[in-house]
Design a protein around this motif. Structure first.
Motif, PDB file in Angstrom:
ATOM      1  N   LEU A   2       0.697  -1.287  -0.123  1.00 35.37           N
ATOM      2  CA  LEU A   2       0.159   0.121  -0.123  1.00 35.37           C
ATOM      3  C   LEU A   2       0.907   1.150  -0.246  1.00 35.37           C
ATOM      4  CD1 LEU A   2      -2.542  -1.288   2.678  1.00 35.37           C
ATOM      5  CD2 LEU A   2      -3.075  -0.921   0.122  1.00 35.37           C
ATOM      6  N   PRO A   3       0.292   2.320  -0.639  1.00 40.85           N
ATOM      7  CA  PRO A   3       1.157   3.571  -0.806  1.00 40.85           C
ATOM      8  C   PRO A   3       1.286   4.124   0.897  1.00 40.85           C
ATOM      9  CG  PRO A   3      -0.825   3.823  -1.552  1.00 40.85           C
ATOM     10  CD  PRO A   3      -0.925   2.405  -1.381  1.00 40.85           C
ATOM     11  N   ALA A   4       2.178   4.986   0.867  1.00 44.32           N
ATOM     12  CA  ALA A   4       2.366   5.917   1.992  1.00 44.32           C
ATOM     13  C   ALA A   4       1.389   6.943   1.817  1.00 44.32           C
ATOM     14  CB  ALA A   4       3.883   6.344   2.063  1.00 44.32           C
ATOM     15  N   ILE A   5       1.060   7.385   3.167  1.00 48.99           N
ATOM     16  CA  ILE A   5       0.239   8.659   3.077  1.00 48.99           C
ATOM     17  C   ILE A   5       0.924   9.894   3.044  1.00 48.99           C
ATOM     18  CG2 ILE A   5      -1.726   9.759   4.293  1.00 48.99           C
ATOM     19  CD1 ILE A   5      -2.709   7.109   5.281  1.00 48.99           C
ATOM     20  N   VAL A   6       0.986  10.706   2.218  1.00 53.75           N
ATOM     21  CA  VAL A   6       1.969  11.583   1.980  1.00 53.75           C
ATOM     22  C   VAL A   6       1.195  12.991   2.193  1.00 53.75           C
ATOM     23  CG1 VAL A   6       3.628  10.380   0.799  1.00 53.75           C
ATOM     24  CG2 VAL A   6       1.983  11.287  -0.461  1.00 53.75           C
ATOM     25  N   ARG A   7       1.895  14.110   2.026  1.00 53.16           N
ATOM     26  CA  ARG A   7       1.420  15.483   2.168  1.00 53.16           C
ATOM     27  C   ARG A   7       0.396  15.722   2.975  1.00 53.16           C
ATOM     28  NH1 ARG A   7       2.290  14.055  -3.073  1.00 53.16           N
ATOM     29  NH2 ARG A   7       0.129  13.937  -3.773  1.00 53.16           N
ATOM     30  N   ARG A   8       0.447  15.250   4.197  1.00 55.06           N
ATOM     31  CA  ARG A   8      -0.762  15.561   5.140  1.00 55.06           C
ATOM     32  C   ARG A   8      -0.237  16.337   6.169  1.00 55.06           C
ATOM     33  NH1 ARG A   8      -0.981  13.421   9.961  1.00 55.06           N
ATOM     34  NH2 ARG A   8       0.938  12.071  10.721  1.00 55.06           N
ATOM     35  N   ASP A   9      -1.067  17.208   6.712  1.00 52.45           N
ATOM     36  CA  ASP A   9      -1.017  18.227   7.727  1.00 52.45           C
ATOM     37  C   ASP A   9      -1.032  17.181   9.059  1.00 52.45           C
ATOM     38  OD1 ASP A   9      -1.261  19.904  10.009  1.00 52.45           O
ATOM     39  OD2 ASP A   9      -2.944  20.838   9.256  1.00 52.45           O
ATOM     40  N   GLU A  10       0.139  17.218   9.687  1.00 55.64           N
ATOM     41  CA  GLU A  10       0.237  16.386  10.740  1.00 55.64           C
ATOM     42  C   GLU A  10      -0.699  16.446  11.956  1.00 55.64           C
ATOM     43  OE1 GLU A  10       3.428  17.149  13.950  1.00 55.64           O
ATOM     44  OE2 GLU A  10       4.262  18.136  12.178  1.00 55.64           O
ATOM     45  N   PHE A  11      -1.543  17.731  12.002  1.00 55.65           N
ATOM     46  CA  PHE A  11      -2.501  17.683  12.896  1.00 55.65           C
ATOM     47  C   PHE A  11      -3.966  17.506  12.574  1.00 55.65           C
ATOM     48  CE2 PHE A  11       0.926  21.006  14.055  1.00 55.65           C
ATOM     49  CZ  PHE A  11       1.125  20.581  15.267  1.00 55.65           C
ATOM     50  N   ALA A  12      -3.805  17.113  11.344  1.00 50.06           N
ATOM     51  CA  ALA A  12      -5.289  16.478  10.462  1.00 50.06           C
ATOM     52  C   ALA A  12      -5.357  14.968  10.978  1.00 50.06           C
ATOM     53  CB  ALA A  12      -5.043  16.645   8.904  1.00 50.06           C
ATOM     54  N   ALA A  13      -6.834  14.722  11.293  1.00 53.68           N
ATOM     55  CA  ALA A  13      -7.033  13.200  11.241  1.00 53.68           C
ATOM     56  C   ALA A  13      -6.981  12.584  10.010  1.00 53.68           C
ATOM     57  CB  ALA A  13      -8.567  13.118  11.946  1.00 53.68           C
ATOM     58  N   VAL A  14      -6.410  11.272   9.822  1.00 49.93           N
ATOM     59  CA  VAL A  14      -6.394  10.682   8.846  1.00 49.93           C
ATOM     60  C   VAL A  14      -7.669   9.613   8.741  1.00 49.93           C
ATOM     61  CG1 VAL A  14      -4.822   8.986   7.364  1.00 49.93           C
ATOM     62  CG2 VAL A  14      -4.046  10.760   8.655  1.00 49.93           C
ATOM     63  N   VAL A  15      -8.286   9.790   7.579  1.00 49.20           N
ATOM     64  CA  VAL A  15      -9.536   9.142   7.486  1.00 49.20           C
ATOM     65  C   VAL A  15      -9.251   8.231   6.168  1.00 49.20           C
ATOM     66  CG1 VAL A  15     -11.911   9.005   6.811  1.00 49.20           C
ATOM     67  CG2 VAL A  15     -10.857  10.688   8.477  1.00 49.20           C
ATOM     68  N   ILE A  16      -9.426   6.977   6.226  1.00 50.56           N
ATOM     69  CA  ILE A  16      -9.113   5.979   4.674  1.00 50.56           C
ATOM     70  C   ILE A  16     -10.232   5.524   4.554  1.00 50.56           C
ATOM     71  CG2 ILE A  16      -7.733   4.221   4.237  1.00 50.56           C
ATOM     72  CD1 ILE A  16      -5.638   4.602   6.231  1.00 50.56           C
ATOM     73  N   ARG A  17     -10.670   5.653   3.254  1.00 44.57           N
ATOM     74  CA  ARG A  17     -11.776   5.041   2.911  1.00 44.57           C
ATOM     75  C   ARG A  17     -11.534   3.518   1.990  1.00 44.57           C
ATOM     76  NH1 ARG A  17     -15.293   7.082  -2.551  1.00 44.57           N
ATOM     77  NH2 ARG A  17     -16.981   6.057  -2.175  1.00 44.57           N
ATOM     78  N   THR A  18     -12.069   2.525   2.528  1.00 43.98           N
ATOM     79  CA  THR A  18     -11.727   1.159   2.171  1.00 43.98           C
ATOM     80  C   THR A  18     -13.114   0.598   1.675  1.00 43.98           C
ATOM     81  OG1 THR A  18     -12.548   0.014   4.336  1.00 43.98           O
ATOM     82  CG2 THR A  18     -10.137   0.852   3.879  1.00 43.98           C
ATOM     83  N   LEU A  73       1.733   9.260  13.734  1.00 45.17           N
ATOM     84  CA  LEU A  73       0.373   8.804  13.629  1.00 45.17           C
ATOM     85  C   LEU A  73       0.074   7.926  15.080  1.00 45.17           C
ATOM     86  CD1 LEU A  73      -0.591   7.874  10.157  1.00 45.17           C
ATOM     87  CD2 LEU A  73      -1.709   9.522  11.593  1.00 45.17           C
ATOM     88  N   SER A  74      -0.975   8.174  15.613  1.00 46.69           N
ATOM     89  CA  SER A  74      -1.466   7.333  16.768  1.00 46.69           C
ATOM     90  C   SER A  74      -2.763   6.777  16.590  1.00 46.69           C
ATOM     91  CB  SER A  74      -1.562   8.022  17.778  1.00 46.69           C
ATOM     92  OG  SER A  74      -2.484   9.082  17.922  1.00 46.69           O
ATOM     93  N   VAL A  75      -3.543   7.086  15.609  1.00 45.20           N
ATOM     94  CA  VAL A  75      -4.878   6.589  15.235  1.00 45.20           C
ATOM     95  C   VAL A  75      -5.079   7.016  13.932  1.00 45.20           C
ATOM     96  CG1 VAL A  75      -6.078   8.835  16.079  1.00 45.20           C
ATOM     97  CG2 VAL A  75      -7.237   6.478  15.965  1.00 45.20           C
ATOM     98  N   VAL A  76      -5.686   6.092  13.112  1.00 48.02           N
ATOM     99  CA  VAL A  76      -6.417   6.464  11.869  1.00 48.02           C
ATOM    100  C   VAL A  76      -7.854   5.738  11.953  1.00 48.02           C
ATOM    101  CG1 VAL A  76      -4.336   6.259  10.543  1.00 48.02           C
ATOM    102  CG2 VAL A  76      -5.813   4.165  10.739  1.00 48.02           C
ATOM    103  N   PHE A  77      -8.609   6.525  11.088  1.00 47.12           N
ATOM    104  CA  PHE A  77     -10.089   6.448  10.990  1.00 47.12           C
ATOM    105  C   PHE A  77     -10.536   5.795   9.632  1.00 47.12           C
ATOM    106  CE2 PHE A  77      -9.068   9.553  13.784  1.00 47.12           C
ATOM    107  CZ  PHE A  77      -9.838   9.373  15.056  1.00 47.12           C
ATOM    108  N   VAL A  78     -11.336   4.740   9.628  1.00 48.61           N
ATOM    109  CA  VAL A  78     -11.274   3.853   8.386  1.00 48.61           C
ATOM    110  C   VAL A  78     -13.144   4.082   8.338  1.00 48.61           C
ATOM    111  CG1 VAL A  78     -11.298   1.761   7.281  1.00 48.61           C
ATOM    112  CG2 VAL A  78      -9.611   2.446   9.153  1.00 48.61           C
ATOM    113  N   VAL A  79     -13.294   4.458   6.831  1.00 48.32           N
ATOM    114  CA  VAL A  79     -14.586   4.341   6.443  1.00 48.32           C
ATOM    115  C   VAL A  79     -14.901   2.900   5.600  1.00 48.32           C
ATOM    116  CG1 VAL A  79     -16.597   5.480   4.859  1.00 48.32           C
ATOM    117  CG2 VAL A  79     -14.916   6.790   6.039  1.00 48.32           C
ATOM    118  N   ASP A  80     -15.399   1.853   6.240  1.00 50.17           N
ATOM    119  CA  ASP A  80     -15.417   0.607   5.739  1.00 50.17           C
ATOM    120  C   ASP A  80     -17.086   0.394   5.333  1.00 50.17           C
ATOM    121  OD1 ASP A  80     -16.470   0.380   8.325  1.00 50.17           O
ATOM    122  OD2 ASP A  80     -15.141  -1.128   9.077  1.00 50.17           O
TER     123      ASP A  80
END
Length: 159
Positions: A2-18, A73-80
């Motif tokens: 899987l690709p690295a998550i790049v160009r993100r604001d470190e203060f933004a919550a990461v939400v991954i759509r699966t 990153l300490s947490v990611v959120f997934v839209v599954d």
């Protein structure tokens, strides 16, 4: 791989759509995530959306492995599939911090006997509280997981 998550604001919550089965549900989740948050809506939403079909159907452990390269990153959120099919649009919160290598043997045995929760469901309105508090170290992942477990639906609601 899987690709690295790049160009993100470190203060933004990461939400991954699966899940790509319901575009209107995805758009509803995104709209909810973009709402201001806080007691009086005083904070602007900061979200990094990962909307790339390469993530379709990826399992939680695979996501943890893929994002483990990002030490901030300490947490990611997934839209599954559960997210898009549920009334509350509850995202899957994943603890992505790796285990400490130099753990006390007694403590390590306690973790083996009763492991800490590594995931829970959260409504979109609570994502920012979870992300901010974990990023700052104000609360631990297991505290949020416990709060979610108290809800009849097993979903963390806004604090």
């Amino acid at each position: 791989m899987l690709p690295a998550i790049v160009r993100r604001d470190e203060f933004a919550a990461v939400v991954i759509r699966t899940d790509y089965t319901d575009e209107p549900a995805w758009q509803a989740v995104v709209a909810d995530l973009m709402q201001s948050w806080g007691e009086d809506g005083e904070f602007e939403a900061r979200v990094h959306l990962v909307d790339d079909p390469v993530w379709a159907g990826v399992a939680p452990d695979e996501i943890r492995t893929a994002v483990s390269r990002d030490e901030t990153l300490s947490v990611v959120f997934v839209v599954d599939r559960v997210t898009v099919q549920s009334f509350q649009r509850a995202l899957l919160a994943l603890d992505v911090w790796g285990e400490e290598e130099d753990l006390d043997p007694m403590y390590y045995q306690e973790l083996i006997d009763s492991p800490l929760p590594r995931e829970f469901r959260t409504c979109p309105a609570a994502v920012h509280d979870v992300h901010a508090n974990l990023s700052l170290g104000n609360l631990y992942f297991e505290e949020f997981a416990e709060a979610a477990s108290l809800d009849p639906e097993g979903v963390l609601m806004p604090l």
